[in-house]
Design an enzyme around this catalytic site. Structure first.
Site, PDB file in Angstrom:
ATOM      1  N   CYS A 172      24.422  44.322  23.384  1.00 32.64           N
ATOM      2  CA  CYS A 172      24.474  45.420  22.414  1.00 32.64           C
ATOM      3  C   CYS A 172      25.920  45.838  22.159  1.00 32.64           C
ATOM      4  O   CYS A 172      26.591  46.352  23.052  1.00 32.64           O
ATOM      5  CB  CYS A 172      23.632  46.572  22.968  1.00 32.64           C
ATOM      6  N   CYS A 178      26.871  49.476  22.643  1.00 37.64           N
ATOM      7  CA  CYS A 178      26.871  49.804  24.082  1.00 37.64           C
ATOM      8  C   CYS A 178      28.207  49.440  24.708  1.00 37.64           C
ATOM      9  O   CYS A 178      28.771  50.201  25.501  1.00 37.64           O
ATOM     10  CB  CYS A 178      25.768  49.047  24.814  1.00 37.64           C
TER      11      CYS A 178
END
Ligand SMILES: [Zn+2]
Length: 150
Positions: free
Chosen positions: A71, A74
């Site tokens: 991600c 993230c």
């Protein structure tokens, strides 16, 4: 010393519960078992077993970054979360849960998007915020959530 003068802290390394005098919190307490520092200036990486220890046995609020290695947002937020750790310790424990490796935890807390920040205290979730945030935003959001009456 009365009970109110001590806090239960869970070690970020060996996940043993320690009793620490409140006045020693700011003086870099060490774990009684593994002798490593109880606060390390970065989030603790938790799996299902250690998560429950930090959730149930610690007197500190637990701020968790639910993330995954694939991600992009993230990974962008990771340094901000680490910087927020330095600002929020030792009043809180900050932790990361890799939702790819710990799919049971992700399912249990119904994490629908990542990154998601979730704040736990006294064994239950008290606030949640999906989406990447910067350091000051994380700190502000956390303090506001803790200040709200429950
Ligand atoms: Zn330890």
């Amino acid at each position: 010393m009365t009970h109110a003068d001590t806090l239960h802290l869970v070690c970020p390394h060996c996940h043993t519960t320690n009793r620490v005098a409140v006045q020693h919190l700011d003086h870099a307490p060490d774990c009684g078992r593994c002798h490593r520092p109880l606060f390390i200036g970065r989030p603790a990486a938790l799996d299902a077993a250690s998560f429950d220890k930090h959730l149930q046995r610690s007197d500190l609020p637990l701020l968790v970054d639910f993330w995954a290695p694939w991600c992009g947002p993230c990974r962008t937020m990771a340094p901000a979360f680490e910087a927020a750790t330095a600002q929020l310790e030792p009043q809180l424990r900050l932790a990361k849960v890799d939702t790819e490796a710990e799919q049971q935890l992700a399912a249990r807390f119904q994490i629908r998007s990542i990154p998601t920040l979730a704040l736990f205290w006294q064994g239950r979730e008290i606030a949640r915020q999906p989406g990447a945030m910067g350091t000051s935003e994380i700190v502000r959001w956390t303090r506001a959530a803790l200040a709200r009456p429950r």
